[in-house]
Design an enzyme around this catalytic site. Structure first.
Site, mmCIF file in Angstrom:
data_model
loop_
_atom_site.group_PDB
_atom_site.id
_atom_site.type_symbol
_atom_site.label_atom_id
_atom_site.label_comp_id
_atom_site.label_asym_id
_atom_site.label_seq_id
_atom_site.Cartn_x
_atom_site.Cartn_y
_atom_site.Cartn_z
ATOM 1 N N ASN A 124 30.556 -40.524 8.380
ATOM 2 C CA ASN A 124 29.789 -41.519 9.122
ATOM 3 C C ASN A 124 30.554 -42.811 9.383
ATOM 4 O O ASN A 124 31.464 -43.170 8.639
ATOM 5 C CB ASN A 124 28.490 -41.845 8.394
ATOM 6 C CG ASN A 124 27.513 -40.676 8.431
ATOM 7 O OD1 ASN A 124 27.833 -39.591 8.934
ATOM 8 N ND2 ASN A 124 26.334 -40.883 7.894
ATOM 9 N N TYR A 125 30.131 -43.505 10.407
ATOM 10 C CA TYR A 125 30.804 -44.736 10.816
ATOM 11 C C TYR A 125 30.853 -45.758 9.686
ATOM 12 O O TYR A 125 31.859 -46.456 9.494
ATOM 13 C CB TYR A 125 30.079 -45.340 12.021
ATOM 14 C CG TYR A 125 30.840 -46.441 12.716
ATOM 15 C CD1 TYR A 125 30.791 -47.759 12.260
ATOM 16 C CD2 TYR A 125 31.618 -46.161 13.839
ATOM 17 C CE1 TYR A 125 31.498 -48.769 12.889
ATOM 18 C CE2 TYR A 125 32.330 -47.167 14.484
ATOM 19 C CZ TYR A 125 32.266 -48.464 14.009
ATOM 20 O OH TYR A 125 32.979 -49.461 14.633
ATOM 21 N N LYS A 126 29.772 -45.870 8.892
ATOM 22 C CA LYS A 126 29.703 -46.884 7.831
ATOM 23 C C LYS A 126 30.758 -46.662 6.753
ATOM 24 O O LYS A 126 31.202 -47.597 6.096
ATOM 25 C CB LYS A 126 28.317 -46.904 7.195
ATOM 26 C CG LYS A 126 27.948 -45.610 6.477
ATOM 27 C CD LYS A 126 26.546 -45.665 5.899
ATOM 28 C CE LYS A 126 26.197 -44.366 5.191
ATOM 29 N NZ LYS A 126 24.822 -44.386 4.645
ATOM 30 N N GLY A 127 31.150 -45.412 6.512
ATOM 31 C CA GLY A 127 32.228 -45.113 5.578
ATOM 32 C C GLY A 127 31.938 -45.415 4.124
ATOM 33 O O GLY A 127 30.803 -45.334 3.668
ATOM 34 N N GLU A 131 36.072 -48.930 3.928
ATOM 35 C CA GLU A 131 36.716 -48.182 5.001
ATOM 36 C C GLU A 131 35.669 -47.458 5.841
ATOM 37 O O GLU A 131 34.726 -46.887 5.301
ATOM 38 C CB GLU A 131 37.694 -47.150 4.434
ATOM 39 C CG GLU A 131 38.876 -47.739 3.701
ATOM 40 C CD GLU A 131 39.856 -46.661 3.262
ATOM 41 O OE1 GLU A 131 40.833 -47.013 2.593
ATOM 42 O OE2 GLU A 131 39.640 -45.468 3.595
#
Length: 251
Positions: A124-127, A131
Protein backbone atom coordinates in the site's frame (compact mmCIF):
# COMPACT_ATOMS: atom_id res chain seq x y z
CA UNK A 1 40.27 -18.33 11.27
CA UNK A 2 37.18 -18.19 13.46
CA UNK A 3 35.62 -14.85 14.29
CA UNK A 4 33.92 -14.90 17.67
CA UNK A 5 31.32 -12.31 18.62
CA UNK A 6 30.27 -11.40 22.14
CA UNK A 7 27.50 -9.03 23.19
CA UNK A 8 28.29 -5.32 23.44
CA UNK A 9 27.10 -3.41 26.53
CA UNK A 10 29.40 -0.74 27.91
CA UNK A 11 32.41 -1.75 25.81
CA UNK A 12 33.23 -4.10 22.96
CA UNK A 13 33.04 -7.77 23.89
CA UNK A 14 32.02 -7.31 27.54
CA UNK A 15 29.15 -9.79 27.09
CA UNK A 16 26.49 -7.61 28.73
CA UNK A 17 22.93 -8.47 27.71
CA UNK A 18 19.32 -7.68 28.64
CA UNK A 19 16.75 -10.37 29.32
CA UNK A 20 13.04 -9.55 29.65
CA UNK A 21 10.39 -11.92 30.98
CA UNK A 22 7.14 -12.16 32.95
CA UNK A 23 6.62 -14.23 36.09
CA UNK A 24 3.43 -15.14 37.94
CA UNK A 25 4.33 -13.19 41.09
CA UNK A 26 3.52 -9.73 42.43
CA UNK A 27 6.22 -7.03 42.75
CA UNK A 28 8.37 -6.96 45.87
CA UNK A 29 11.66 -8.09 47.37
CA UNK A 30 10.74 -11.74 46.96
CA UNK A 31 9.78 -11.15 43.33
CA UNK A 32 13.04 -9.30 42.61
CA UNK A 33 15.07 -12.19 44.04
CA UNK A 34 13.01 -14.68 42.03
CA UNK A 35 13.72 -12.70 38.87
CA UNK A 36 17.42 -12.56 39.69
CA UNK A 37 17.62 -16.31 40.16
CA UNK A 38 15.62 -16.84 36.97
CA UNK A 39 18.15 -14.74 35.05
CA UNK A 40 21.04 -16.62 36.64
CA UNK A 41 19.47 -19.91 35.58
CA UNK A 42 19.62 -18.62 32.00
CA UNK A 43 23.35 -18.00 32.20
CA UNK A 44 23.59 -14.35 33.29
CA UNK A 45 26.30 -13.61 35.84
CA UNK A 46 25.56 -11.04 38.57
CA UNK A 47 22.27 -9.93 37.00
CA UNK A 48 20.76 -6.59 37.96
CA UNK A 49 16.96 -6.33 37.85
CA UNK A 50 16.48 -2.96 36.18
CA UNK A 51 12.69 -3.08 35.77
CA UNK A 52 9.90 -4.67 37.82
CA UNK A 53 6.39 -3.69 36.78
CA UNK A 54 3.06 -5.34 37.59
CA UNK A 55 1.18 -6.15 34.38
CA UNK A 56 -1.86 -8.01 35.76
CA UNK A 57 -3.42 -9.06 39.06
CA UNK A 58 -0.97 -11.97 39.20
CA UNK A 59 1.96 -11.15 36.92
CA UNK A 60 5.04 -8.92 36.95
CA UNK A 61 7.26 -7.95 34.05
CA UNK A 62 11.04 -7.87 34.65
CA UNK A 63 14.12 -6.70 32.79
CA UNK A 64 17.47 -8.16 33.88
CA UNK A 65 20.88 -6.82 32.87
CA UNK A 66 23.91 -9.03 33.31
CA UNK A 67 27.04 -10.65 31.93
CA UNK A 68 26.80 -13.53 29.45
CA UNK A 69 29.76 -15.82 28.89
CA UNK A 70 28.49 -16.98 25.52
CA UNK A 71 29.85 -16.06 22.08
CA UNK A 72 29.12 -17.05 18.48
CA UNK A 73 31.55 -18.00 15.72
CA UNK A 74 30.41 -15.93 12.74
CA UNK A 75 32.64 -17.82 10.29
CA UNK A 76 30.85 -21.07 11.17
CA UNK A 77 27.46 -19.67 10.17
CA UNK A 78 26.03 -20.67 6.81
CA UNK A 79 22.71 -19.04 5.96
CA UNK A 80 20.71 -18.58 2.78
CA UNK A 81 21.20 -14.85 2.31
CA UNK A 82 18.93 -12.80 0.08
CA UNK A 83 20.69 -12.35 -3.26
CA UNK A 84 20.05 -8.66 -3.79
CA UNK A 85 22.04 -5.53 -3.10
CA UNK A 86 20.48 -2.68 -1.11
CA UNK A 87 19.10 0.05 -3.36
CA UNK A 88 17.67 3.49 -2.68
CA UNK A 89 14.22 4.41 -3.94
CA UNK A 90 15.81 6.43 -6.73
CA UNK A 91 17.98 3.50 -7.80
CA UNK A 92 14.97 1.16 -7.82
CA UNK A 93 13.05 3.59 -10.03
CA UNK A 94 15.99 3.96 -12.40
CA UNK A 95 16.42 0.22 -12.84
CA UNK A 96 12.70 -0.26 -13.22
CA UNK A 97 12.56 2.42 -15.91
CA UNK A 98 15.34 0.62 -17.78
CA UNK A 99 13.06 -2.42 -18.14
CA UNK A 100 10.76 -0.40 -20.36
CA UNK A 101 7.59 -1.51 -18.58
CA UNK A 102 6.06 -1.71 -15.13
CA UNK A 103 6.68 -4.70 -12.88
CA UNK A 104 3.33 -6.28 -12.01
CA UNK A 105 3.11 -7.41 -8.39
CA UNK A 106 0.13 -9.20 -6.83
CA UNK A 107 -0.07 -9.88 -3.10
CA UNK A 108 -2.43 -11.35 -0.53
CA UNK A 109 -2.69 -12.83 2.93
CA UNK A 110 -3.92 -16.31 2.05
CA UNK A 111 -6.07 -19.05 3.52
CA UNK A 112 -8.02 -18.33 6.71
CA UNK A 113 -5.47 -15.68 7.75
CA UNK A 114 -7.25 -12.36 8.28
CA UNK A 115 -4.20 -10.20 9.08
CA UNK A 116 -3.38 -7.55 6.48
CA UNK A 117 -0.80 -5.47 8.35
CA UNK A 118 2.18 -7.11 6.66
CA UNK A 119 0.94 -7.14 3.09
CA UNK A 120 -0.44 -3.60 3.48
CA UNK A 121 2.91 -2.36 4.78
CA UNK A 122 4.72 -3.57 1.67
CA UNK A 123 2.18 -2.92 -1.07
CA UNK A 124 0.00 0.00 0.00
CA UNK A 125 0.92 3.61 -0.59
CA UNK A 126 1.13 4.38 3.16
CA UNK A 127 3.93 1.81 3.57
CA UNK A 128 5.81 1.17 6.80
CA UNK A 129 8.64 2.58 8.91
CA UNK A 130 8.68 5.93 7.12
CA UNK A 131 8.78 4.32 3.68
CA UNK A 132 5.95 4.29 1.16
CA UNK A 133 4.83 0.97 -0.30
CA UNK A 134 5.15 -0.38 -3.83
CA UNK A 135 1.97 1.42 -4.95
CA UNK A 136 3.91 4.68 -4.70
CA UNK A 137 6.63 3.57 -7.14
CA UNK A 138 6.33 4.49 -10.81
CA UNK A 139 8.01 1.24 -11.84
CA UNK A 140 5.52 -1.06 -10.08
CA UNK A 141 1.91 -1.97 -10.82
CA UNK A 142 0.91 -3.28 -7.38
CA UNK A 143 -2.31 -5.15 -6.57
CA UNK A 144 -3.22 -5.94 -2.95
CA UNK A 145 -5.99 -8.55 -2.77
CA UNK A 146 -6.27 -8.30 1.01
CA UNK A 147 -6.83 -11.12 3.50
CA UNK A 148 -8.46 -14.55 3.56
CA UNK A 149 -7.73 -15.06 -0.12
CA UNK A 150 -7.77 -18.69 -1.23
CA UNK A 151 -4.74 -20.01 -3.10
CA UNK A 152 -6.81 -20.67 -6.22
CA UNK A 153 -8.17 -17.11 -6.21
CA UNK A 154 -4.70 -15.61 -5.83
CA UNK A 155 -3.37 -17.76 -8.65
CA UNK A 156 -6.23 -16.84 -10.97
CA UNK A 157 -5.91 -13.10 -10.31
CA UNK A 158 -2.14 -13.15 -10.68
CA UNK A 159 -2.34 -15.01 -13.98
CA UNK A 160 -5.05 -12.70 -15.30
CA UNK A 161 -2.98 -9.63 -14.41
CA UNK A 162 0.17 -11.07 -15.96
CA UNK A 163 2.04 -10.88 -12.65
CA UNK A 164 5.82 -10.81 -12.62
CA UNK A 165 5.78 -11.52 -8.89
CA UNK A 166 3.39 -12.79 -6.23
CA UNK A 167 3.70 -11.86 -2.55
CA UNK A 168 2.20 -14.34 -0.10
CA UNK A 169 1.77 -13.16 3.50
CA UNK A 170 1.31 -15.68 6.34
CA UNK A 171 0.74 -14.47 9.89
CA UNK A 172 -1.19 -17.25 11.66
CA UNK A 173 1.21 -20.09 12.57
CA UNK A 174 -0.79 -22.53 14.72
CA UNK A 175 0.12 -26.13 13.89
CA UNK A 176 2.43 -24.83 11.16
CA UNK A 177 -0.52 -23.87 8.97
CA UNK A 178 1.62 -21.07 7.48
CA UNK A 179 4.02 -23.65 6.09
CA UNK A 180 1.30 -25.93 4.76
CA UNK A 181 -0.63 -23.15 3.05
CA UNK A 182 2.46 -21.52 1.58
CA UNK A 183 3.74 -24.83 0.21
CA UNK A 184 0.31 -25.65 -1.21
CA UNK A 185 0.36 -22.43 -3.25
CA UNK A 186 3.68 -23.35 -4.84
CA UNK A 187 2.38 -26.82 -5.65
CA UNK A 188 -0.75 -25.31 -7.21
CA UNK A 189 1.31 -23.19 -9.60
CA UNK A 190 3.44 -26.21 -10.49
CA UNK A 191 0.38 -28.26 -11.34
CA UNK A 192 -0.93 -25.40 -13.48
CA UNK A 193 2.43 -25.30 -15.29
CA UNK A 194 3.50 -21.68 -14.71
CA UNK A 195 5.52 -21.78 -11.48
CA UNK A 196 8.76 -20.84 -13.28
CA UNK A 197 7.15 -17.84 -14.96
CA UNK A 198 6.67 -15.85 -11.78
CA UNK A 199 8.79 -14.70 -8.81
CA UNK A 200 7.36 -15.93 -5.51
CA UNK A 201 7.95 -14.01 -2.27
CA UNK A 202 6.87 -15.20 1.17
CA UNK A 203 6.55 -12.94 4.20
CA UNK A 204 5.40 -13.00 7.81
CA UNK A 205 6.50 -12.91 11.46
CA UNK A 206 7.72 -16.53 11.39
CA UNK A 207 9.26 -16.38 7.93
CA UNK A 208 12.93 -16.18 7.03
CA UNK A 209 14.77 -16.73 3.75
CA UNK A 210 15.80 -20.29 4.63
CA UNK A 211 12.23 -21.39 5.27
CA UNK A 212 10.96 -19.67 2.13
CA UNK A 213 13.53 -21.51 0.00
CA UNK A 214 12.58 -24.81 1.61
CA UNK A 215 8.92 -24.20 0.76
CA UNK A 216 9.71 -23.44 -2.88
CA UNK A 217 9.79 -19.63 -2.94
CA UNK A 218 12.50 -17.38 -4.36
CA UNK A 219 12.89 -15.36 -1.19
CA UNK A 220 11.52 -14.87 2.30
CA UNK A 221 11.09 -11.62 4.25
CA UNK A 222 10.59 -11.61 8.01
CA UNK A 223 9.69 -9.08 10.71
CA UNK A 224 10.88 -5.51 10.16
CA UNK A 225 11.00 -5.76 6.38
CA UNK A 226 10.52 -2.39 4.72
CA UNK A 227 9.10 -1.69 1.25
CA UNK A 228 12.46 -0.59 -0.16
CA UNK A 229 13.97 -4.00 0.65
CA UNK A 230 11.25 -5.79 -1.31
CA UNK A 231 11.35 -3.26 -4.13
CA UNK A 232 15.13 -3.63 -4.48
CA UNK A 233 14.90 -7.41 -4.61
CA UNK A 234 12.09 -7.41 -7.16
CA UNK A 235 13.64 -4.97 -9.61
CA UNK A 236 16.92 -6.90 -9.55
CA UNK A 237 15.30 -10.33 -9.89
CA UNK A 238 12.92 -9.32 -12.67
CA UNK A 239 15.82 -7.63 -14.50
CA UNK A 240 17.91 -10.80 -14.21
CA UNK A 241 15.11 -12.87 -15.65
CA UNK A 242 14.51 -10.38 -18.45
CA UNK A 243 18.17 -10.78 -19.42
CA UNK A 244 17.83 -14.57 -19.35
CA UNK A 245 20.23 -15.02 -16.45
CA UNK A 246 20.04 -18.32 -14.55
CA UNK A 247 18.25 -18.57 -11.24
CA UNK A 248 20.12 -19.69 -8.13
CA UNK A 249 19.86 -23.54 -8.13
CA UNK A 250 18.99 -23.53 -4.40
CA UNK A 251 15.61 -22.15 -5.44
Amino acid sequence: MSKWLRAYGDREGDGMVQLSFTLAILPGDRAREAAKRFAEAHGLKDPLITAMEQVSQQHTYFVAYGHSAHAVDVDAIDVAEISAEPLSREEVEARGKALGRKIVVVGACTGSDAHTVGIDAILNYKGFGGEKGLESYKCFDAHNLGAQVENTELAERAKALGADAILVSQVITQRNCHKENAAAFVELLRKEGWRDKVVLLLGGPRIDNKLALELGYEVGFGPGTKPTMVAAYLVQEVTRRAKGEKVDPRR
